[in-house]
Design an enzyme around this catalytic site. Structure first.
Site, mmCIF file in Angstrom:
data_model
loop_
_atom_site.group_PDB
_atom_site.id
_atom_site.type_symbol
_atom_site.label_atom_id
_atom_site.label_comp_id
_atom_site.label_asym_id
_atom_site.label_seq_id
_atom_site.Cartn_x
_atom_site.Cartn_y
_atom_site.Cartn_z
ATOM 1 N N GLY A 209 10.625 -3.522 7.080
ATOM 2 C CA GLY A 209 9.852 -2.798 8.096
ATOM 3 C C GLY A 209 8.685 -3.647 8.567
ATOM 4 N N ASP B 111 13.140 -6.874 9.465
ATOM 5 C CA ASP B 111 13.288 -5.651 10.259
ATOM 6 C C ASP B 111 14.654 -5.690 10.922
ATOM 7 O OD1 ASP B 111 10.857 -3.589 11.458
ATOM 8 O OD2 ASP B 111 12.816 -3.585 12.484
ATOM 9 N N VAL C 234 9.212 1.336 5.992
ATOM 10 C CA VAL C 234 9.890 1.811 7.204
ATOM 11 C C VAL C 234 9.235 3.108 7.668
ATOM 12 C CG1 VAL C 234 12.071 0.738 6.523
ATOM 13 C CG2 VAL C 234 11.612 3.105 5.859
ATOM 14 N N GLU D 226 -5.434 2.168 11.939
ATOM 15 C CA GLU D 226 -5.197 1.238 13.044
ATOM 16 C C GLU D 226 -6.524 0.939 13.746
ATOM 17 O OE1 GLU D 226 -1.841 2.432 15.474
ATOM 18 O OE2 GLU D 226 -0.779 3.031 13.665
ATOM 19 N N VAL E 163 -11.483 15.174 21.654
ATOM 20 C CA VAL E 163 -10.426 15.917 22.342
ATOM 21 C C VAL E 163 -9.318 16.315 21.364
ATOM 22 C CG1 VAL E 163 -9.507 13.672 23.077
ATOM 23 C CG2 VAL E 163 -8.705 15.682 24.219
ATOM 24 N N CYS F 182 0.102 9.391 11.979
ATOM 25 C CA CYS F 182 0.057 9.842 10.581
ATOM 26 C C CYS F 182 -0.429 11.274 10.362
ATOM 27 C CB CYS F 182 -0.818 8.894 9.769
ATOM 28 S SG CYS F 182 -0.093 7.258 9.657
ATOM 29 N N ARG G 60 1.105 6.785 19.731
ATOM 30 C CA ARG G 60 1.842 7.853 19.059
ATOM 31 C C ARG G 60 0.935 9.078 18.851
ATOM 32 N NH1 ARG G 60 4.575 4.472 14.232
ATOM 33 N NH2 ARG G 60 2.553 3.455 14.309
HETATM 34 P P1 NAD Z 1 6.644 1.555 12.484
HETATM 35 O O1 NAD Z 1 7.558 2.462 13.217
HETATM 36 O O2 NAD Z 1 5.607 0.796 13.239
HETATM 37 O O3 NAD Z 1 7.514 0.447 11.696
HETATM 38 C C1 NAD Z 1 8.623 0.762 10.916
HETATM 39 C C2 NAD Z 1 9.635 -0.371 11.077
HETATM 40 O O4 NAD Z 1 10.693 -0.165 10.142
HETATM 41 C C3 NAD Z 1 10.302 -0.427 12.460
HETATM 42 O O5 NAD Z 1 10.068 -1.687 13.051
HETATM 43 C C4 NAD Z 1 11.800 -0.191 12.166
HETATM 44 O O6 NAD Z 1 12.650 -0.967 13.000
HETATM 45 C C5 NAD Z 1 11.886 -0.655 10.728
HETATM 46 N N1 NAD Z 1 13.038 -0.123 9.991
HETATM 47 C C6 NAD Z 1 13.419 1.170 9.836
HETATM 48 N N2 NAD Z 1 14.513 1.243 9.054
HETATM 49 C C7 NAD Z 1 14.816 -0.033 8.699
HETATM 50 C C8 NAD Z 1 15.829 -0.609 7.902
HETATM 51 N N3 NAD Z 1 16.743 0.149 7.261
HETATM 52 N N4 NAD Z 1 15.871 -1.951 7.776
HETATM 53 C C9 NAD Z 1 14.951 -2.732 8.382
HETATM 54 N N5 NAD Z 1 13.956 -2.247 9.155
HETATM 55 C C10 NAD Z 1 13.888 -0.907 9.296
HETATM 56 O O7 NAD Z 1 5.989 2.421 11.336
HETATM 57 P P2 NAD Z 1 4.535 2.191 10.666
HETATM 58 O O8 NAD Z 1 3.478 2.767 11.536
HETATM 59 O O9 NAD Z 1 4.432 0.803 10.194
HETATM 60 O O10 NAD Z 1 4.666 3.179 9.415
HETATM 61 C C11 NAD Z 1 5.472 2.851 8.317
HETATM 62 C C12 NAD Z 1 5.167 3.830 7.198
HETATM 63 O O11 NAD Z 1 3.797 3.662 6.775
HETATM 64 C C13 NAD Z 1 5.302 5.300 7.585
HETATM 65 O O12 NAD Z 1 5.785 6.022 6.475
HETATM 66 C C14 NAD Z 1 3.874 5.720 7.882
HETATM 67 O O13 NAD Z 1 3.661 7.097 7.665
HETATM 68 C C15 NAD Z 1 3.092 4.901 6.879
HETATM 69 N N6 NAD Z 1 1.703 4.603 7.262
HETATM 70 C C16 NAD Z 1 1.406 4.260 8.545
HETATM 71 C C17 NAD Z 1 0.096 3.935 8.885
HETATM 72 C C18 NAD Z 1 -0.276 3.550 10.298
HETATM 73 O O14 NAD Z 1 -1.460 3.433 10.567
HETATM 74 N N7 NAD Z 1 0.659 3.331 11.195
HETATM 75 C C19 NAD Z 1 -0.890 3.938 7.904
HETATM 76 C C20 NAD Z 1 -0.549 4.272 6.604
HETATM 77 C C21 NAD Z 1 0.761 4.600 6.300
HETATM 78 C C1 UDX Z 2 -5.286 7.494 9.518
HETATM 79 C C2 UDX Z 2 -6.106 7.363 8.228
HETATM 80 O O1 UDX Z 2 -7.488 7.191 8.558
HETATM 81 C C3 UDX Z 2 -5.621 6.202 7.394
HETATM 82 O O2 UDX Z 2 -6.316 6.153 6.159
HETATM 83 C C4 UDX Z 2 -4.136 6.374 7.141
HETATM 84 O O3 UDX Z 2 -3.633 5.278 6.402
HETATM 85 C C5 UDX Z 2 -3.371 6.505 8.443
HETATM 86 O O4 UDX Z 2 -3.908 7.603 9.208
HETATM 87 P P1 UDX Z 2 -5.283 6.225 11.860
HETATM 88 O O5 UDX Z 2 -4.459 7.381 12.294
HETATM 89 O O6 UDX Z 2 -4.798 4.854 12.125
HETATM 90 O O7 UDX Z 2 -5.537 6.306 10.275
HETATM 91 O O8 UDX Z 2 -6.746 6.327 12.522
HETATM 92 P P2 UDX Z 2 -8.028 7.232 12.220
HETATM 93 O O9 UDX Z 2 -9.216 6.375 12.346
HETATM 94 O O10 UDX Z 2 -7.897 8.012 10.986
HETATM 95 O O11 UDX Z 2 -8.046 8.218 13.462
HETATM 96 C C6 UDX Z 2 -7.064 9.228 13.624
HETATM 97 C C7 UDX Z 2 -7.421 10.101 14.819
HETATM 98 O O12 UDX Z 2 -8.575 10.885 14.548
HETATM 99 C C8 UDX Z 2 -7.734 9.309 16.083
HETATM 100 O O13 UDX Z 2 -7.190 9.964 17.200
HETATM 101 C C9 UDX Z 2 -9.247 9.325 16.139
HETATM 102 O O14 UDX Z 2 -9.757 9.162 17.426
HETATM 103 C C10 UDX Z 2 -9.525 10.718 15.587
HETATM 104 N N1 UDX Z 2 -10.868 10.882 15.024
HETATM 105 C C11 UDX Z 2 -11.265 10.124 13.960
HETATM 106 C C12 UDX Z 2 -11.718 11.852 15.534
HETATM 107 O O15 UDX Z 2 -11.375 12.565 16.479
HETATM 108 N N2 UDX Z 2 -12.953 12.018 14.969
HETATM 109 C C13 UDX Z 2 -13.375 11.273 13.907
HETATM 110 O O16 UDX Z 2 -14.511 11.494 13.435
HETATM 111 C C14 UDX Z 2 -12.497 10.300 13.392
#
Ligand code: NAD
Ligand code: UDX
Length: 476
Positions: A10, A35, A88, A164, A269, A275, A345
């Site tokens: 992933g 990936d 993933v 992020e 808003v 997440c 997203r």
């Molecule tokens: P993402 O959609 O950006 O990336 C996932 C990747 O996995 C994709 O590129 C997809 O093509 C790949 N994939 C799926 N199945 C696969 C397979 N069988 N083989 C190879 N590749 C495969 O997702 P993300 O935002 O990186 O999130 C990944 C996980 O981490 C989720 O469970 C999410 O909840 C968690 N997470 C996300 C965040 C965030 O800020 N985005 C933070 C903490 C945790």
């Molecule tokens: C969140 C968690 O913070 C992180 O620990 C986890 O791993 C993934 O989910 P993320 O969604 O990337 O991270 O961003 P975050 O800074 O938490 O903001 C989430 C949403 O809440 C955004 O839309 C942000 O604008 C909003 N937000 C955040 C508010 O509206 N008010 C705040 O005070 C803080």
């Protein structure tokens, strides 16, 4: 045996940045991110990375081709690795049992089955994806039911807490790293191996080890707590607007209590991102399955208030524009779910845009980092192709986006929106000119002096430069 090779399945928002930082901090470990998406891997191997994340380019540049590799050769990655991260996506299910709430584990299961098919040596398999409690048990069942002779597995839970927009800093200076494993000799040894990787840069006292289920639940709980704070302050923003209290002042006063703390009390808003909603819905579903309806209802309210806030804000825009936005040009500043990311997203901007388009508005949209194709895709999915083609125009800067419009709606808190030349913007807009600050980032007094009618979150409506007090509102 210390870990020499890591494979991450992933290459998304988590897998890419996390493994880049591991490669940076562990030059003795070979890290391969694989990936199934050829396009995504090609982007990681190009100069334009598939995600925008401050600081990421530098880290990738330093390590790529040295001890960091991006590849579609999943088989090779798995076969050679001592430790495999499953990173993933785990989206909310869109069909069948648990539709709209349960996490869809098909990608996690797919990754586990690939590992079982390919691995011909012992592996430590690490759940990095956010999963329901006891998902590791399912992974273990798949691996143990399909393993090749002589191959054994240890499953660890190591959820990711990065946000992020600040991912690199979060990874370099993590508040904590959480590792859950089985309480057996082999399980504890595997936990130690993963601790060793993180100890290259994270102090041992910040690495927490727990049992597997606590680790899995802690990830859902952390996101639920964070989102709960936002919904709490957003619920109070409605009270502020009705009474004359100011939500920023309330947040400041409440946050000064050291037991509460000042972070995550910024009224908005509504929260977005891939997440919060997904993970809370998952928690709600788990509680329902465990026959804990009161607990499920408690957490569901965090989501409900968020929906209420997005709708409330959109309704405020329409209501303030004389209850009709049909054919009115409205500039939407910001489309990402938060600043410093190109990710859309669950962005609240999509909700606001859809509501305004449903009411017949013409939208002028500008975001500094979101790709145009992404905005079109999101809105086409949310409404339809016809509305988007007819009523959405995309711009490369805020000045051209706002020219000739009736109103500006700020949906994302990008820094550059704070320092725009609002006098010039005002002069180029229709009158009366409105600003709806969905992030409370602008200087409202200054805007009112220029002549704007300003509306914000959790502050009383301000009309034509005159702040209406609660008393005067009652007299209206
Ligand atoms: P993402 O959609 O950006 O990336 C996932 C990747 O996995 C994709 O590129 C997809 O093509 C790949 N994939 C799926 N199945 C696969 C397979 N069988 N083989 C190879 N590749 C495969 O997702 P993300 O935002 O990186 O999130 C990944 C996980 O981490 C989720 O469970 C999410 O909840 C968690 N997470 C996300 C965040 C965030 O800020 N985005 C933070 C903490 C945790
Ligand atoms: C969140 C968690 O913070 C992180 O620990 C986890 O791993 C993934 O989910 P993320 O969604 O990337 O991270 O961003 P975050 O800074 O938490 O903001 C989430 C949403 O809440 C955004 O839309 C942000 O604008 C909003 N937000 C955040 C508010 O509206 N008010 C705040 O005070 C803080």
């Amino acid at each position: 045996m210390p870990i020499k090779k890591i494979c991450c399945i992933g290459a998304g928002y988590v897998g890419g940045p996390t493994c880049s930082v591991i490669a940076l901090k562990c030059p003795n470990i070979m890290v391969t991110v694989v990936d199934k998406s050829k396009e995504r891997i090609a982007q990681w191997n190009s100069d334009k990375l598939p995600i925008y994340e401050p600081g990421l380019d530098d880290v990738v540049k330093k390590c790529k081709g040295v001890n960091l590799f991006f590849s579609v050769d999943i088989e090779k990655g798995i076969r050679e690795a001592d430790l495999i991260f499953i990173s993933v996506n785990t989206p909310t299910k869109t069909f069948g049992n648990g539709k709209g709430r349960a996490a869809d584990l098909k990608y996690v299961e797919g990754a586990a089955r690939m590992i079982a098919d390919i691995a011909d040596e012992d592996k430590i398999v690490v759940e990095k994806s956010t999963v329901p409690v006891r998902a590791a048990e399912s992974i273990m069942n798949i691996l143990r039911a399909n393993h090749k002779p002589g191959v054994s597995y240890q499953i660890l839970s190591n959820p990711e807490f990065l946000s992020e927009g600040t991912a690199i800093d979060n990874l370099l200076n993590a508040d904590r790293v959480l590792i859950g494993g089985e309480d057996t000799k082999e399980g504890l040894a595997a936990v130690e191996e993963l601790c060793w990787v993180y100890e290259h840069w994270i102090p041992r006292k910040n690495i927490l080890t727990t049992n597997t289920w606590s680790s899995e639940l802690s990830k859902l709980a952390a996101n639920a707590f964070l989102a709960q704070r936002i919904s709490s302050i957003n619920s109070l923003s409605a009270v502020c607007e009705a009474t004359g209290a100011d939500v920023s002042e309330v947040a400041r006063a409440v946050g000064r209590d050291s037991r509460i703390g000042p972070k995550f009390l910024q009224a908005s808003v509504g929260f977005g991102g891939s997440c919060f909603q997904k993970d809370i819905l998952n928690l709600v579903y788990i509680c329902e399955c465990l026959n804990l309806p009161e607990v499920a209802a408690y957490w569901q309210q965090v989501i409900d208030i968020n929906e209420y806030q997005k709708s409330r804000f959109s309704a405020k825009v329409i209501g303030s524009l004389f209850n009709t936005v049909t054919d009115k040009k409205i500039a939407l500043l910001g489309f990402a779910f938060k600043k410093d990311t190109g990710d859309t997203r669950e962005s609240p901007a999509i909700h606001v845009a859809k509501t305004l388009l449903d009411e017949g508005a013409k939208l002028h949209i500008y975001d500094p980092k979101v790709e145009s194709a992404q905005i079109i895709e999101d809105l086409t999915y949310a409404i339809d192709d016809y509305h988007v083609k007819k009523s959405v125009s995309l711009y490369n800067d805020a000045y051209s986006a706002t020219a000739g419009t009736h109103a500006i709606v700020v949906c994302t808190e990008w820094d550059e929106f704070i320092t725009l030349d609002y006098k010039n913007i005002y002069n180029a807009m229709m009158k009366p000119a409105y600003v709806f600050d969905g992030r409370n980032i602008l200087d409202h007094d200054k805007l009112m002096k220029i002549g704007f009618e300003v509306h914000s979150i959790g502050k009383q409506m301000q009309r034509c430069g005159v702040k209406r007090t609660w008393g005067s509102m009652n007299q209206m």
